[in-house]
Motif scaffolding. Structure first.
Motif, mmCIF file in Angstrom:
data_model
loop_
_atom_site.group_PDB
_atom_site.id
_atom_site.type_symbol
_atom_site.label_atom_id
_atom_site.label_comp_id
_atom_site.label_asym_id
_atom_site.label_seq_id
_atom_site.Cartn_x
_atom_site.Cartn_y
_atom_site.Cartn_z
ATOM 1 N N PHE A 27 33.442 34.767 44.427
ATOM 2 C CA PHE A 27 34.811 34.225 44.535
ATOM 3 C C PHE A 27 35.207 34.057 46.009
ATOM 4 O O PHE A 27 36.367 33.791 46.313
ATOM 5 C CB PHE A 27 35.817 35.166 43.852
ATOM 6 N N HIS A 28 34.267 34.267 46.921
ATOM 7 C CA HIS A 28 34.503 34.193 48.364
ATOM 8 C C HIS A 28 35.495 35.253 48.841
ATOM 9 O O HIS A 28 36.284 35.009 49.762
ATOM 10 C CB HIS A 28 34.993 32.795 48.769
ATOM 11 N N LEU A 29 35.437 36.429 48.232
ATOM 12 C CA LEU A 29 36.266 37.553 48.676
ATOM 13 C C LEU A 29 35.394 38.514 49.480
ATOM 14 O O LEU A 29 34.183 38.624 49.257
ATOM 15 C CB LEU A 29 36.879 38.274 47.480
ATOM 16 N N SER A 30 36.003 39.226 50.415
ATOM 17 C CA SER A 30 35.272 40.221 51.204
ATOM 18 C C SER A 30 35.273 41.546 50.442
ATOM 19 O O SER A 30 36.322 42.041 50.027
ATOM 20 C CB SER A 30 35.921 40.394 52.579
ATOM 21 N N ILE A 31 34.076 42.108 50.278
ATOM 22 C CA ILE A 31 33.902 43.249 49.378
ATOM 23 C C ILE A 31 33.180 44.399 50.071
ATOM 24 O O ILE A 31 32.202 44.203 50.796
ATOM 25 C CB ILE A 31 33.061 42.833 48.144
ATOM 26 N N LYS A 32 33.662 45.601 49.820
ATOM 27 C CA LYS A 32 32.967 46.824 50.217
ATOM 28 C C LYS A 32 32.716 47.647 48.957
ATOM 29 O O LYS A 32 33.636 47.865 48.161
ATOM 30 C CB LYS A 32 33.823 47.645 51.194
ATOM 31 N N VAL A 33 31.475 48.066 48.764
ATOM 32 C CA VAL A 33 31.130 48.947 47.650
ATOM 33 C C VAL A 33 30.709 50.287 48.230
ATOM 34 O O VAL A 33 29.829 50.346 49.094
ATOM 35 C CB VAL A 33 29.980 48.368 46.799
#
Length: 317
Positions: A27-33
Motif C-alpha cells: 500500500f506504499h506505507l512505511s512499516i516497522k515490524v
C-alpha cells in the motif's frame, strides 16, 4: 515529536503480522515490524493443511518466505520484545530492549502462549520436531489417523479435544495432568460412549523414542504415537492492556475490521481469537492492513507527492 517515523508498527511476526506487513508495504506505507521470535507457527515441523503446499511446509520455512516477501517491498523487520507502548503526539511510541520507534498506527499481532505439559524443555522440543507432541488437532489430526493418541487434559476442554480426535482414531486416552480426573457424570458418560479411556495424573512425559512418546502417570507408564496437550493457552495481551484497549474473555476485543477500542490501535490473529489456524490469522492480518490503509488515507492522501510528480511529468511543456 511532530511526525511519526513510520505509518504503522506491527508487533509480532507470525502469520497475521507478516501478512499485514506484506499488504501494508504494497500500500506504499512505511512499516516497522518488531518481533520476539516466538511465533507458534515456527514450532510446526510440517503442515499439510496450508493451501498451496500439497506436500507440506514447515512453519519456519513459511515464516522465512513471508519475511522475505515483506522485506522485498520495503518492510523493516527487527528482533526485540516490545515492553512499552504509549500514546504520544505523533501517534504511538513503542520501546524494546535495543530501540524505540514512533508510528501513526500500531497492529498488535502478538499471538498466544500454549500451556506446555510437565516435561523437560529439550525433550518437549525434540518430541515436537518428530510429531510426537502436537498442539492442533484441526491442523494435524489427519496425521494421527488410526494411531494411538494420548490427550493431556481434564474437564470439559480435555473431553472436547479427546472427542474431536475420536474422529481420526478409536485409540484415545485422556490423561489428567496433575491429579485424579475432575469430570462430571455427563462427561464420563460421553467418554464411555465414544470408547475413550481415562487415566489419572499426575503425568510426566519421560521419554521420546523414534516412533513413540512415553508418559508416566499415577497408573504406570503409557506409550503413544502422539500426545496432544489440551491445557489451554494465554493470549499476549500485555501491550493492549497497557495502552488501554478493551479486553474480552482474555483476548483483545476488536470490531469487524480489526480496530480495537483505542483509535489507531488494531489487532489480528490468535491474540484476538485463539482459533490456532494459520489461514484465519492471515485473513485477519489482511483485513487489519486494509483497514489501517483506509483509516490513514482519511487523514491525508497516500503517495500524494509521487502522484503530483507523475502528473507534472505527463503535462505538456
Amino acid at each position: 515529536m511532530n511526525e511519526a517515523q513510520y505509518d504503522c508498527l506491527v508487533v509480532g511476526a507470525g502469520p497475521a503480522g507478516l501478512t499485514a506487513a506484506i499488504y501494508l508495504t504494497r500500500f506504499h506505507l512505511s512499516i516497522k515490524v518488531v518481533h520476539s521470535g516466538e511465533s507458534r507457527a515456527s514450532w510446526i515441523p510440517c503442515t499439510h493443511n496450508h493451501a498451496g503446499f500439497p506436500d507440506g511446509i514447515s512453519g519456519k520455512d513459511l515464516l522465512e518466505r513471508m519475511t522475505g516477501q515483506a522485506r522485498k517491498y520495503g518492510a523493516s523487520i527487527v528482533s526485540g520484545r516490545v515492553t512499552r507502548l504509549d500514546k504520544v503526539e505523533a501517534g504511538f511510541l513503542a520501546e524494546w530492549g535495543e530501540g524505540s520507534v514512533t508510528a501513526r498506527t500500531v497492529l498488535l499481532a502478538t499471538g498466544v502462549r500454549n500451556r506446555r505439559p510437565p516435561m523437560d524443555l529439550q525433550l518437549h522440543d525434540e518430541a515436537m520436531a518428530r510429531g510426537l507432541i502436537r498442539y492442533c488437532p484441526i491442523c494435524d489430526g489427519y496425521e494421527v489417523t488410526d494411531k494411538k493418541v494420548g490427550v493431556i487434559g481434564s474437564g470439559s476442554h480435555g473431553v472436547a479435544e479427546a472427542i474431536f480426535l475420536r474422529g481420526y482414531t478409536c485409540d484415545i486416552t485422556l490423561i489428567a495432568p496433575e491429579r485424579a480426573h475432575l469430570l462430571s457424570g455427563e462427561d464420563r458418560d460421553r467418554l464411555r460412549s465414544y470408547g475413550i479411556a481415562t487415566v489419572d495424573g499426575p503425568c510426566d512425559a519421560v521419554a521420546a523414542h523414534e516412533d513413540c512418546i512415553v508418559v508416566d502417570t499415577a497408573e504406570g507408564h503409557h506409550a503413544f504415537d502422539s500426545v496432544y496437550p489440551a491445557l489451554g493457552s494465554d493470549a499476549r495481551i500485555e501491550l493492549a492492556k497497557q495502552i488501554g484497549a478493551e479486553i474480552c474473555n482474555d483476548n483483545i476485543r476488536v470490531d469487524s475490521h480489526q480496530r480495537t477500542s483505542v483509535p489507531g490501535i488494531y489487532a489480528a490473529g490468535d491474540v484476538v481469537l485463539g482459533l490456532d489456524q494459520i489461514s484465519h490469522a492471515m485473513g485477519e492480518g489482511g483485513v487489519a492492513a486494509t483497514t489501517i490503509r483506509n483509516d490513514l488515507a482519511k487523514e491525508r492522501p497516500l503517495k500524494r507527492e509521487a502522484l503530483r510528480g507523475s502528473i507534472a511529468a505527463k503535462s505538456p511543456g
